[in-house]
Structure formats: C-alpha cells, structure tokens
Scaffold this motif. Structure first.
Motif, PDB file in Angstrom:
ATOM      1  N   ALA A  30       0.832  -1.199   0.000  1.00  0.00           N
ATOM      2  CA  ALA A  30       0.000   0.000   0.000  1.00  0.00           C
ATOM      3  C   ALA A  30       0.866   1.248   0.000  1.00  0.00           C
ATOM      4  CB  ALA A  30      -0.932  -0.012   1.216  1.00  0.00           C
ATOM      5  N   TYR A  34       1.178   4.097  -3.156  1.00  0.00           N
ATOM      6  CA  TYR A  34       0.648   5.441  -2.903  1.00  0.00           C
ATOM      7  C   TYR A  34       1.727   6.474  -3.183  1.00  0.00           C
ATOM      8  CZ  TYR A  34      -0.831   9.648  -0.481  1.00  0.00           C
ATOM      9  OH  TYR A  34      -1.163  10.953  -0.196  1.00  0.00           O
ATOM     10  N   ALA A  91     -12.863  10.886   2.027  1.00  0.00           N
ATOM     11  CA  ALA A  91     -12.272   9.561   2.231  1.00  0.00           C
ATOM     12  C   ALA A  91     -10.874   9.689   2.814  1.00  0.00           C
ATOM     13  CB  ALA A  91     -12.218   8.811   0.908  1.00  0.00           C
ATOM     14  N   ASP A  93      -7.973   8.439   2.439  1.00  0.00           N
ATOM     15  CA  ASP A  93      -7.104   7.641   1.560  1.00  0.00           C
ATOM     16  C   ASP A  93      -5.825   8.367   1.163  1.00  0.00           C
ATOM     17  OD1 ASP A  93      -8.169   9.569  -0.090  1.00  0.00           O
ATOM     18  OD2 ASP A  93      -9.249   8.180  -1.407  1.00  0.00           O
ATOM     19  N   TYR A  95      -5.651  11.210  -0.497  1.00  0.00           N
ATOM     20  CA  TYR A  95      -5.781  11.988  -1.724  1.00  0.00           C
ATOM     21  C   TYR A  95      -6.514  13.313  -1.518  1.00  0.00           C
ATOM     22  CZ  TYR A  95      -3.943   7.900  -4.036  1.00  0.00           C
ATOM     23  OH  TYR A  95      -3.128   6.871  -4.415  1.00  0.00           O
ATOM     24  N   LEU A 269      -6.770   7.916   8.472  1.00  0.00           N
ATOM     25  CA  LEU A 269      -5.775   7.731   7.419  1.00  0.00           C
ATOM     26  C   LEU A 269      -4.858   6.566   7.783  1.00  0.00           C
ATOM     27  CD1 LEU A 269      -4.600   9.038   4.772  1.00  0.00           C
ATOM     28  CD2 LEU A 269      -2.958  10.184   6.275  1.00  0.00           C
ATOM     29  N   ILE A 273       0.442   5.528   5.083  1.00  0.00           N
ATOM     30  CA  ILE A 273       0.293   6.687   4.199  1.00  0.00           C
ATOM     31  C   ILE A 273       0.625   7.960   4.963  1.00  0.00           C
ATOM     32  CG2 ILE A 273      -1.355   8.052   2.863  1.00  0.00           C
ATOM     33  CD1 ILE A 273      -2.723   5.484   2.036  1.00  0.00           C
TER      34      ILE A 273
END
Length: 330
Positions: A30, A34, A91, A93, A95, A269, A273
């Motif tokens: 992951a 990313y 979200a 994620d 982003y 989060l 990430i």
C-alpha cells in the motif's frame, strides 16, 4: 513421530510463514503504490493569502517528493471552517488533504458554533508547515512608538482605545486578548472580516491599534503610517529584528502566541500513508529553496522535530483559558 505428522508439521510451518509474509506485505504494498493518482490540497482561504502561499509550497514539495500531481483547491468561507469540514468528511485515503491554519485547526471551534468538527478527533496530523508570528501595531494618530508607551497610554485611559483583528476567535484575536490579560489592560476589540480594511483604518487613523500579519503591515510600516510595537513570538522576527518580542517587556514576560500553518488528513488515514506524507513534507521543508519561499511569505519554516498533535492540544488549552477571560462570542 510418524512421517505423516512430520509432513503436516512442515506444511503448517510453511503456511504460517507464508501468512506472516503476506501480512507484512500488505502495508508495504500500500505504501509503495501510494500515490497513484493526483492529490488535492484544500485551503480555506483565497489565493494570494498566507495560508494559500504555504499550501502552494507544500504542493510543490509533495509533487517533488512523491512524484505525483498535487493541486490546490481554494474553498473559502467561515475563516477556514468550510474547507476543513470538507476534508474531515472526505475519504481517508491520502488523496484529500487540508492545508490549514491555527484558526480552523485549533482556535475558532471554541467560539464559533458553525464549526461542527473536532480538530483533535476528526483530523490526522501530518506535519507543521510553518509558524506565523504576528505584530502588535499602532495606528497613524496614536502617539506611541514603544511597548512602554502603549501600555502606559492604555492604562491611563481604560476603555478609550480599541484594537482590531481579523475576526472573533481568530488567532489574531487571541493574541490581542493575551496582551490584555498579561498587562492588565482595558481596550476594546473590533473584529474585521479581513486585513485590507483593518490596515486602511490603521493608516487612516480611525483604528488605534491592531494585531496583524507582518506581510499585511509591511508596506504601511515602511511608509511610516503604522508603527510596529512588538512581535507575538518568543523571539524576534528574523525579517524585523528591530521590533522587540512582546515577551521582552516586564509586564508581558513569557508571552508567546503565534499562528501556524499545517498539513492534515481526515481521521482514519492508514498509518503507512500518514508516515509517507510526513516524511515527504519534512524532507522537502528541509531544503533551502522551499524554506526561502516560506520566509519570503512572512512565515518561519519548522525545525523538523515538531509534534503537530501536541501543538494543537497545547493551543486549544491556551485558547480555552482566553475564551473565559474575554467572554468571547461569535
């Protein structure tokens, strides 16, 4: 032990090792994948302002360090609250990020009922972008040039003078109330919707004093229409070394209240990430070119070892005490 049992044991051990390896591979994969699409940085203020400036520096930092497109999205309204609300409901994620200030990430929720999120619970801190000390200044028609003269004048005339800030519950408002609390002053607060009208009133003599950013005040200070009395940070501001820190005055000893800009993400989060974003931010802000851009915009780049979550908690506690002192209401 039979041959069959030995074979089964070996198979079980191999399976266990495979499962463990697979478990370790998930976050690593992951993190490696990313980012695989553009990142959006939401800013709660108009283009050209100090928070927008900081956000655009961070956009270039993340573009360089993560190798992806990073865009800045200006979503104005309610002193940054609208933008922050959009981020906390996005979200988690990696982003959609928030380039926010100490206003919407610490201060305004204590006095503004329009803020429905909790910055401590609903945001994932990524890192500090910069600190932003502000100035206590005197308007053109006030006969003071020093902190001594300011404190003496206001004490001789309780309730006669006023000071302006960028709004109720803003970091600038809290900075002004801390001056009042520490020095025992009675001076009326006048909230403005922005710094343009505030600096015009100072220069024109219709506003006595103000707490304002160095960038907004600079042209008026240079022309002599505004007098800088003190900077709100514990140390003097590098670009205004002749202006004392407020804490240097005996009646304001220990004074330290600065604004700041920071990067955050929605709650939840994934840690891998968050760690990658934090590492990219710190690496970029350690580079001279990016630090110089922040300094040119009136901000002080971070040392690199700051704990954003701790800064947010400490400021919330400090501001809560000032809310009670000043009986602040939006």
């Amino acid at each position: 032990m039979s041959h069959t049992l030995i074979s089964l044991s070996r198979r079980a051990a191999i399976a266990a090792l495979g499962a463990a390896a697979a478990g370790l591979a998930v976050p690593a994969f992951a993190q490696a994948s990313y980012p695989n699409k553009p990142i959006r940085i939401v800013v709660g203020y108009a283009p050209g302002g100090s928070v927008d400036m900081a956000a655009r520096v961070v956009a270039d930092v993340l573009t360089a360090k993560l190798g992806t497109t990073v865009v800045v999205d200006n979503v104005t309204g309610a002193a940054g609250i609208v933008a922050a609300q959009r981020v906390v409901t996005s979200a988690a994620d990696g982003y959609t990020l928030l380039a926010g200030s100490s206003n919407e990430m610490a201060a305004t929720g204590l006095v503004n009922p329009a803020q429905k999120y909790d910055p401590i619970k609903d945001l994932t801190p990524i890192g500090l972008i910069a600190t932003a000390p502000v100035l206590l200044v005197a308007g053109s028609r006030v006969p003071v040039k020093t902190l001594d003269e300011f404190i003496a004048l206001v004490k001789r005339n309780p309730g006669k003078f006023s000071y302006g800030s960028s709004g109720v519950g803003s970091t600038l408002h809290f900075a002004g109330e801390l001056v009042k609390q520490r020095a025992g002053l009675f001076i009326t607060h006048i909230p403005y919707r922005g710094t343009s009208a505030l600096t015009s009133d100072l220069a024109g003599g219709t506003l006595d004093f103000a707490i304002v950013s160095p960038t907004a005040a600079a042209p008026f200070i240079q022309s002599g229409r505004i007098t800088a009395l003190g900077v709100t940070s514990a140390q003097r501001f590098p670009t205004l070394p002749q202006v004392p820190a407020l804490g240097e005055h005996p009646q304001l000893k220990g004074y330290d209240l600065v604004g700041w800009f920071a990067l955050a993400a929605p709650r939840g989060l994934p840690p891998e990430i968050a760690q990658r974003l934090t590492a990219a931010l710190k690496a970029g802000l350690a580079e001279p070119a990016f630090r110089q851009r922040l300094e040119a915009g009136g901000a002080i780049p971070p040392a690199g070892n700051e704990d954003l979550a701790q800064i947010m908690r400490a400021d919330l506690q400090k501001y809560a005490g000032l809310v009670k002192f000043a009986n602040m209401r939006e």
